[in-house]
Scaffold this active site. Sequence first.
Site, PDB file in Angstrom:
ATOM      1  N   CYS A 101       0.666  -1.355  -0.227  1.00 31.88           N
ATOM      2  CA  CYS A 101       0.048   0.319   0.038  1.00 31.88           C
ATOM      3  C   CYS A 101       1.003   1.481  -0.222  1.00 31.88           C
ATOM      4  O   CYS A 101       2.056   1.255   0.451  1.00 31.88           O
ATOM      5  CB  CYS A 101      -1.319   0.289   1.438  1.00 31.88           C
ATOM      6  SG  CYS A 101      -0.274   0.495   2.817  1.00 31.88           S
ATOM      7  N   GLU A 102       0.471   2.121  -0.854  1.00 32.25           N
ATOM      8  CA  GLU A 102       0.900   3.414  -0.745  1.00 32.25           C
ATOM      9  C   GLU A 102       1.248   4.309   0.200  1.00 32.25           C
ATOM     10  O   GLU A 102       2.046   5.489   0.531  1.00 32.25           O
ATOM     11  CB  GLU A 102       1.205   4.531  -1.841  1.00 32.25           C
ATOM     12  CG  GLU A 102      -0.325   4.365  -2.509  1.00 32.25           C
ATOM     13  CD  GLU A 102      -0.935   5.683  -3.645  1.00 32.25           C
ATOM     14  OE1 GLU A 102      -0.322   4.919  -4.624  1.00 32.25           O
ATOM     15  OE2 GLU A 102      -1.564   5.853  -3.661  1.00 32.25           O
ATOM     16  N   HIS A 103       0.535   4.188   1.191  1.00 37.21           N
ATOM     17  CA  HIS A 103       0.168   4.764   2.346  1.00 37.21           C
ATOM     18  C   HIS A 103       1.639   4.900   3.761  1.00 37.21           C
ATOM     19  O   HIS A 103       1.265   5.305   3.846  1.00 37.21           O
ATOM     20  CB  HIS A 103      -1.051   4.565   2.881  1.00 37.21           C
ATOM     21  CG  HIS A 103      -2.488   5.275   1.244  1.00 37.21           C
ATOM     22  ND1 HIS A 103      -3.539   4.382   1.529  1.00 37.21           N
ATOM     23  CD2 HIS A 103      -2.358   6.205   1.215  1.00 37.21           C
ATOM     24  CE1 HIS A 103      -3.969   5.242   0.576  1.00 37.21           C
ATOM     25  NE2 HIS A 103      -3.440   6.591   0.343  1.00 37.21           N
ATOM     26  N   GLN A 142      -5.054  -0.847  -3.442  1.00 33.72           N
ATOM     27  CA  GLN A 142      -5.382  -1.509  -4.305  1.00 33.72           C
ATOM     28  C   GLN A 142      -7.242  -1.338  -5.473  1.00 33.72           C
ATOM     29  O   GLN A 142      -7.129  -1.713  -6.672  1.00 33.72           O
ATOM     30  CB  GLN A 142      -6.723  -2.961  -2.906  1.00 33.72           C
ATOM     31  CG  GLN A 142      -7.411  -4.770  -3.636  1.00 33.72           C
ATOM     32  CD  GLN A 142      -7.686  -4.758  -2.861  1.00 33.72           C
ATOM     33  OE1 GLN A 142      -7.519  -5.519  -1.416  1.00 33.72           O
ATOM     34  NE2 GLN A 142      -9.049  -5.742  -3.136  1.00 33.72           N
ATOM     35  N   CYS A 172      -1.669  -3.281   7.121  1.00 27.60           N
ATOM     36  CA  CYS A 172      -1.847  -1.755   7.388  1.00 27.60           C
ATOM     37  C   CYS A 172      -3.579  -2.030   8.756  1.00 27.60           C
ATOM     38  O   CYS A 172      -2.953  -1.296   9.430  1.00 27.60           O
ATOM     39  CB  CYS A 172      -1.429  -1.043   6.756  1.00 27.60           C
ATOM     40  SG  CYS A 172      -2.775  -0.780   5.390  1.00 27.60           S
TER      41      CYS A 172
HETATM   42 ZN   LIG Z   1      -1.853   1.000   4.155  1.00 26.62          ZN
END
Ligand SMILES: [Zn+2]
Length: 212
Positions: A101-103, A142, A172
């Site tokens: 995930c990019e976060h 996603q 995450c």
């Molecule tokens: Zn995330």
Amino acid sequence: MSNENYIHDEDDDIDGYVKIDRYNPDLIASLSTHYKEVLKQIGEKPEREGLLKTPERVAKAMLYLTQGYDLDAKEILNSAMFKEDYSQMVIVKDIEVYSMCEHHMLPFFGKAHVAYIPNGHVVGLSKIPRVVDVFARRLQVQERLTNEIRDCIQDTLNPWGVGIVIECRHLCMSMRGVQKQNSVTTTSAFTGEFLKEKTRTEFLNLISAKLG
Ligand SMILES: [Zn+2]
């Protein structure tokens, strides 16, 4: 050989990653410097034995997990397209997905189910999982991953329609924050014939059916 020795075997590390062109020594060295600094700042001692090679390993792992930036999914499909009259739904289901995930730069992983209805051309079946990999091996959300796979197949093969369903667990979510250990996120994207309820239902039934 004990497990510990095995883990510390540098040649073994190199073996696993040998195919990647981005493995230039300058990039590894530069990334390693930053990861060493990260270790310090989270309260570790990068000079202790277990961590000596960690910055370099993390650098290589990160380049491996983001190798999709250097790959062209349309080129992969174009390299294996064939003229064929077949015009029933083609489904490749249960494709393993590993992305980040990019976060939070934490993994999310699960399965992708990809379908299309050929319009004069089919593609070698092994190329579909490769397309999934190209978009998964980079920082993602996603939802975008799902759309990028759909658009790539639609633009390249020009089929009557494309259907994608992806189901993933996000670390995450599991490891931090809300700690919903078992929740699975499902996303889907459709074009053409798959926008019709009848076709979409057939696809969803087929991917949830168990073989034999
Ligand atoms: Zn995330």
